[in-house]
Design a protein around this motif. Structure first.
Motif, PDB file in Angstrom:
ATOM      1  N   GLU A   1      -3.414  43.525  62.849  1.00 55.44           N
ATOM      2  CA  GLU A   1      -2.621  43.016  63.965  1.00 55.44           C
ATOM      3  C   GLU A   1      -1.334  43.807  64.052  1.00 55.44           C
ATOM      4  O   GLU A   1      -0.934  44.501  63.114  1.00 55.44           O
ATOM      5  CB  GLU A   1      -2.312  41.522  63.794  1.00 55.44           C
ATOM      6  CG  GLU A   1      -1.452  41.201  62.587  1.00 55.44           C
ATOM      7  CD  GLU A   1      -1.179  39.717  62.425  1.00 55.44           C
ATOM      8  OE1 GLU A   1      -2.065  38.915  62.791  1.00 55.44           O
ATOM      9  OE2 GLU A   1      -0.082  39.373  61.961  1.00 55.44           O
ATOM     10  N   ARG A   2      -0.710  43.715  65.195  1.00 52.08           N
ATOM     11  CA  ARG A   2       0.595  44.331  65.419  1.00 52.08           C
ATOM     12  C   ARG A   2       1.451  43.329  66.177  1.00 52.08           C
ATOM     13  O   ARG A   2       0.941  42.449  66.873  1.00 52.08           O
ATOM     14  CB  ARG A   2       0.504  45.682  66.151  1.00 52.08           C
ATOM     15  CG  ARG A   2       0.053  45.660  67.575  1.00 52.08           C
ATOM     16  CD  ARG A   2      -1.402  45.360  67.840  1.00 52.08           C
ATOM     17  NE  ARG A   2      -2.315  46.347  67.271  1.00 52.08           N
ATOM     18  CZ  ARG A   2      -3.494  46.042  66.760  1.00 52.08           C
ATOM     19  NH1 ARG A   2      -3.908  44.776  66.758  1.00 52.08           N
ATOM     20  NH2 ARG A   2      -4.282  46.967  66.272  1.00 52.08           N
ATOM     21  N   ARG A   3       2.782  43.437  66.017  1.00 51.49           N
ATOM     22  CA  ARG A   3       3.696  42.478  66.647  1.00 51.49           C
ATOM     23  C   ARG A   3       4.230  43.043  67.962  1.00 51.49           C
ATOM     24  O   ARG A   3       4.408  44.252  68.118  1.00 51.49           O
ATOM     25  CB  ARG A   3       4.859  42.156  65.712  1.00 51.49           C
ATOM     26  CG  ARG A   3       4.417  41.599  64.353  1.00 51.49           C
ATOM     27  CD  ARG A   3       3.596  40.322  64.497  1.00 51.49           C
ATOM     28  NE  ARG A   3       3.175  39.816  63.196  1.00 51.49           N
ATOM     29  CZ  ARG A   3       3.842  38.905  62.504  1.00 51.49           C
ATOM     30  NH1 ARG A   3       4.970  38.399  62.985  1.00 51.49           N
ATOM     31  NH2 ARG A   3       3.386  38.490  61.339  1.00 51.49           N
ATOM     32  N   ARG A   4       4.507  42.142  68.887  1.00 50.18           N
ATOM     33  CA  ARG A   4       5.045  42.518  70.184  1.00 50.18           C
ATOM     34  C   ARG A   4       6.300  41.695  70.468  1.00 50.18           C
ATOM     35  O   ARG A   4       6.305  40.465  70.319  1.00 50.18           O
ATOM     36  CB  ARG A   4       4.024  42.274  71.295  1.00 50.18           C
ATOM     37  CG  ARG A   4       2.795  43.175  71.218  1.00 50.18           C
ATOM     38  CD  ARG A   4       3.120  44.571  71.737  1.00 50.18           C
ATOM     39  NE  ARG A   4       1.911  45.393  71.830  1.00 50.18           N
ATOM     40  CZ  ARG A   4       1.517  46.263  70.917  1.00 50.18           C
ATOM     41  NH1 ARG A   4       2.242  46.419  69.814  1.00 50.18           N
ATOM     42  NH2 ARG A   4       0.425  46.979  71.083  1.00 50.18           N
ATOM     43  N   ALA A   5       7.352  42.370  70.896  1.00 46.71           N
ATOM     44  CA  ALA A   5       8.563  41.673  71.320  1.00 46.71           C
ATOM     45  C   ALA A   5       8.277  40.903  72.606  1.00 46.71           C
ATOM     46  O   ALA A   5       7.542  41.365  73.479  1.00 46.71           O
ATOM     47  CB  ALA A   5       9.692  42.669  71.538  1.00 46.71           C
TER      48      ALA A   5
ATOM     49  N   ALA B   1      16.903  50.675  61.404  1.00 46.14           N
ATOM     50  CA  ALA B   1      15.838  51.375  62.135  1.00 46.14           C
ATOM     51  C   ALA B   1      15.089  50.334  62.950  1.00 46.14           C
ATOM     52  O   ALA B   1      14.615  49.334  62.392  1.00 46.14           O
ATOM     53  CB  ALA B   1      14.897  52.095  61.170  1.00 46.14           C
ATOM     54  N   ALA B   2      14.991  50.550  64.251  1.00 43.54           N
ATOM     55  CA  ALA B   2      14.398  49.537  65.125  1.00 43.54           C
ATOM     56  C   ALA B   2      13.616  50.204  66.245  1.00 43.54           C
ATOM     57  O   ALA B   2      14.024  51.250  66.764  1.00 43.54           O
ATOM     58  CB  ALA B   2      15.484  48.630  65.709  1.00 43.54           C
ATOM     59  N   GLU B   3      12.496  49.590  66.608  1.00 43.49           N
ATOM     60  CA  GLU B   3      11.656  50.135  67.677  1.00 43.49           C
ATOM     61  C   GLU B   3      11.009  49.000  68.477  1.00 43.49           C
ATOM     62  O   GLU B   3      10.596  47.980  67.911  1.00 43.49           O
ATOM     63  CB  GLU B   3      10.511  50.998  67.111  1.00 43.49           C
ATOM     64  CG  GLU B   3      10.920  52.117  66.180  1.00 43.49           C
ATOM     65  CD  GLU B   3      11.473  53.352  66.884  1.00 43.49           C
ATOM     66  OE1 GLU B   3      11.822  53.256  68.095  1.00 43.49           O
ATOM     67  OE2 GLU B   3      11.561  54.411  66.225  1.00 43.49           O
ATOM     68  N   VAL B   4      10.915  49.218  69.784  1.00 35.33           N
ATOM     69  CA  VAL B   4      10.084  48.384  70.644  1.00 35.33           C
ATOM     70  C   VAL B   4       9.136  49.339  71.367  1.00 35.33           C
ATOM     71  O   VAL B   4       9.300  49.669  72.534  1.00 35.33           O
ATOM     72  CB  VAL B   4      10.914  47.534  71.619  1.00 35.33           C
ATOM     73  CG1 VAL B   4      10.006  46.675  72.512  1.00 35.33           C
ATOM     74  CG2 VAL B   4      11.861  46.607  70.859  1.00 35.33           C
ATOM     75  N   TYR B   5       8.134  49.796  70.635  1.00 40.15           N
ATOM     76  CA  TYR B   5       7.190  50.767  71.180  1.00 40.15           C
ATOM     77  C   TYR B   5       6.354  50.187  72.317  1.00 40.15           C
ATOM     78  O   TYR B   5       5.811  50.937  73.138  1.00 40.15           O
ATOM     79  CB  TYR B   5       6.263  51.294  70.074  1.00 40.15           C
ATOM     80  CG  TYR B   5       6.739  52.593  69.471  1.00 40.15           C
ATOM     81  CD1 TYR B   5       6.562  53.788  70.142  1.00 40.15           C
ATOM     82  CD2 TYR B   5       7.385  52.604  68.246  1.00 40.15           C
ATOM     83  CE1 TYR B   5       7.013  54.977  69.596  1.00 40.15           C
ATOM     84  CE2 TYR B   5       7.837  53.786  67.693  1.00 40.15           C
ATOM     85  CZ  TYR B   5       7.644  54.969  68.373  1.00 40.15           C
ATOM     86  OH  TYR B   5       8.106  56.146  67.835  1.00 40.15           O
ATOM     87  N   SER B   6       6.257  48.873  72.372  1.00 46.28           N
ATOM     88  CA  SER B   6       5.463  48.264  73.438  1.00 46.28           C
ATOM     89  C   SER B   6       5.998  48.634  74.818  1.00 46.28           C
ATOM     90  O   SER B   6       5.250  48.598  75.801  1.00 46.28           O
ATOM     91  CB  SER B   6       5.430  46.741  73.271  1.00 46.28           C
ATOM     92  OG  SER B   6       6.737  46.196  73.248  1.00 46.28           O
TER      93      SER B   6
ATOM     94  N   ALA C   1      -3.043  54.923  71.303  1.00 49.39           N
ATOM     95  CA  ALA C   1      -1.694  54.503  70.929  1.00 49.39           C
ATOM     96  C   ALA C   1      -1.582  52.988  70.876  1.00 49.39           C
ATOM     97  O   ALA C   1      -0.896  52.436  70.012  1.00 49.39           O
ATOM     98  CB  ALA C   1      -0.672  55.080  71.901  1.00 49.39           C
ATOM     99  N   GLY C   2      -2.249  52.308  71.787  1.00 52.05           N
ATOM    100  CA  GLY C   2      -2.154  50.859  71.840  1.00 52.05           C
ATOM    101  C   GLY C   2      -2.680  50.179  70.589  1.00 52.05           C
ATOM    102  O   GLY C   2      -2.206  49.108  70.208  1.00 52.05           O
ATOM    103  N   LEU C   3      -3.672  50.797  69.952  1.00 51.32           N
ATOM    104  CA  LEU C   3      -4.197  50.249  68.696  1.00 51.32           C
ATOM    105  C   LEU C   3      -3.164  50.287  67.582  1.00 51.32           C
ATOM    106  O   LEU C   3      -3.140  49.412  66.711  1.00 51.32           O
ATOM    107  CB  LEU C   3      -5.413  51.055  68.238  1.00 51.32           C
ATOM    108  CG  LEU C   3      -6.677  51.031  69.084  1.00 51.32           C
ATOM    109  CD1 LEU C   3      -7.685  52.023  68.517  1.00 51.32           C
ATOM    110  CD2 LEU C   3      -7.262  49.636  69.117  1.00 51.32           C
ATOM    111  N   LEU C   4      -2.330  51.328  67.593  1.00 51.80           N
ATOM    112  CA  LEU C   4      -1.505  51.646  66.434  1.00 51.80           C
ATOM    113  C   LEU C   4      -0.158  50.945  66.404  1.00 51.80           C
ATOM    114  O   LEU C   4       0.259  50.439  65.357  1.00 51.80           O
ATOM    115  CB  LEU C   4      -1.265  53.156  66.362  1.00 51.80           C
ATOM    116  CG  LEU C   4      -2.460  54.051  66.059  1.00 51.80           C
ATOM    117  CD1 LEU C   4      -2.054  55.516  66.195  1.00 51.80           C
ATOM    118  CD2 LEU C   4      -2.994  53.782  64.661  1.00 51.80           C
TER     119      LEU C   4
END
Length: 364
Positions: A56-60, A151-156, A166-169
């Motif tokens: 699973e991956r998290r989404r903001a 270090a922070a990212e919102v790749y979504s 990319a969406g899988l990762l």
């Protein structure tokens, strides 16, 4: 052309370096399991786990930004360190809230830190290690006695809904560390660093549009050019080679052998890359720090998130010799070595405390 620091370069002064005194991480509570991925992608849980190691991956949540996740992780790290005064704030991200200004000054204000030096680092997935080098530099130069590194990212926000690879990762998250001035023989001291880059590979991982290049060439870019793009096969080869080489360089600088490593924390790109790098260093699987199955690839945040998660679970103990290595867009890579210190209790990384970082008040 590849640019590297000479192997004999004196990176750290003999009298002082940066010493880790607090770490924490934060991932949003909303999890996207493999079974919840778009049906049009034609994947199932077993297929995704086999190819990436991700469950699973998290989404903001809508409206929650990179700065909001950074605020949560930074607040947790400062609290874990006893909320000491901070002289500098460094934010590593490739998904800033705005192209200008940098995120670090605003983060410092939201945290109620006064007016410390504050700047951003853009090295994609290598950002935490590059930021660690910046923190060490600020301390050894005398510019700061204590640095907050986030270090922070919102790749979504960068992902093309049609891009399965990319969406899988990628997932969203943030990690933070507090580093103070100290001696190299102290537990927690950053003992050795290595950084490198190869700009000839800058198109392997990129967001083509959204910058000055697009603005200066009207008509050459379309809406899809503002999405993240990656040439996965080429990236795999570079990532394995560069992280392995950099890890060996840092081992030499720290005067460690591979068998001296107690914990190895590589950028959580995907499980196959982690396995390949671990085999080449070499480090046994049971000494690798990894949480990619739970959070996915969180870019620059992946190393501090993995470290905070391992510390919270008791998998990192005082005295462990820890090797870090990362690879990202640019192309960039870097590694670091330190002995894990005795830390106060590290909070878990999951966003289950009921706090919405989008509306959180400053931590004063």
């Amino acid at each position: 052309m590849t640019h590297r620091l000479p192997s004999a370069a004196p990176l750290l002064t003999p009298s002082r370096t940066a010493v880790l005194e607090g770490i924490a991480g934060y991932v949003p509570p909303d999890a996207v399991a493999n079974d919840a991925l778009p049906a049009a992608w034609g994947v199932d849980d077993a297929w995704v786990r086999r190819r990436t190691g991700i469950g699973e991956r998290r989404r903001a949540a809508p409206g929650v930004t990179t700065g909001d996740l950074a605020l949560e992780a930074a607040g947790r790290a400062l609290s874990a360190a006893g909320r000491p005064p901070v002289d500098a704030v460094v934010v590593a991200t490739s998904t800033p809230d705005r192209p200008m200004p940098a995120m670090a000054p605003r983060l410092a204000t939201r945290l109620g830190l006064g007016g410390p030096a504050a700047w951003d680092v853009s090295a994609a997935c290598s950002g935490f290690v590059y930021g660690l080098a910046a923190a060490v530099g600020a301390v050894t130069s005398g510019c700061a006695d204590r640095v907050l590194l986030v270090a922070a990212e919102v790749y979504s926000t960068l992902l093309d809904p049609q891009d399965r690879s990319a969406g899988l990762l990628f997932g969203d998250g943030a990690g933070a560390a507090v580093l103070r001035r100290g001696a190299p023989d102290e537990p927690g001291a950053v003992l050795a660093l290595d950084l490198g880059s190869d700009g000839s590979g800058d198109e392997l991982i990129q967001v083509p549009g959204g910058g000055a290049l697009e603005r200066s060439r009207p008509g050459e870019f379309g809406p899809d050019d503002r999405y993240f793009r990656m040439r996965g096969h080429d990236v795999f080869q570079h990532a394995v080679t560069r992280m392995t080489q950099s890890a060996h360089t840092v081992l030499k600088r720290a005067d460690w052998a591979a068998e001296d490593i107690d914990r190895f924390c590589a950028h959580q790109a995907n499980a196959r890359i982690l396995s390949a790098v671990g085999a080449r260093v070499p480090v046994p699987d049971d000494r690798q720090v990894t949480n990619i199955a739970r959070v996915g690839n969180t870019g620059a945040a992946s190393i501090p998130l993995a470290l905070a998660d391992a510390a919270a679970r008791g998998e990192l103990q005082a005295g462990h010799r820890v090797l870090l290595t990362a690879f990202g867009a640019g192309l960039t890579w870097g590694s670091a070595a330190l002995v894990w210190p005795e830390l106060p209790e590290v909070p878990g990384i999951d966003g289950t405390d009921g706090t919405d970082p989008a509306v959180r008040t400053p931590l004063v």
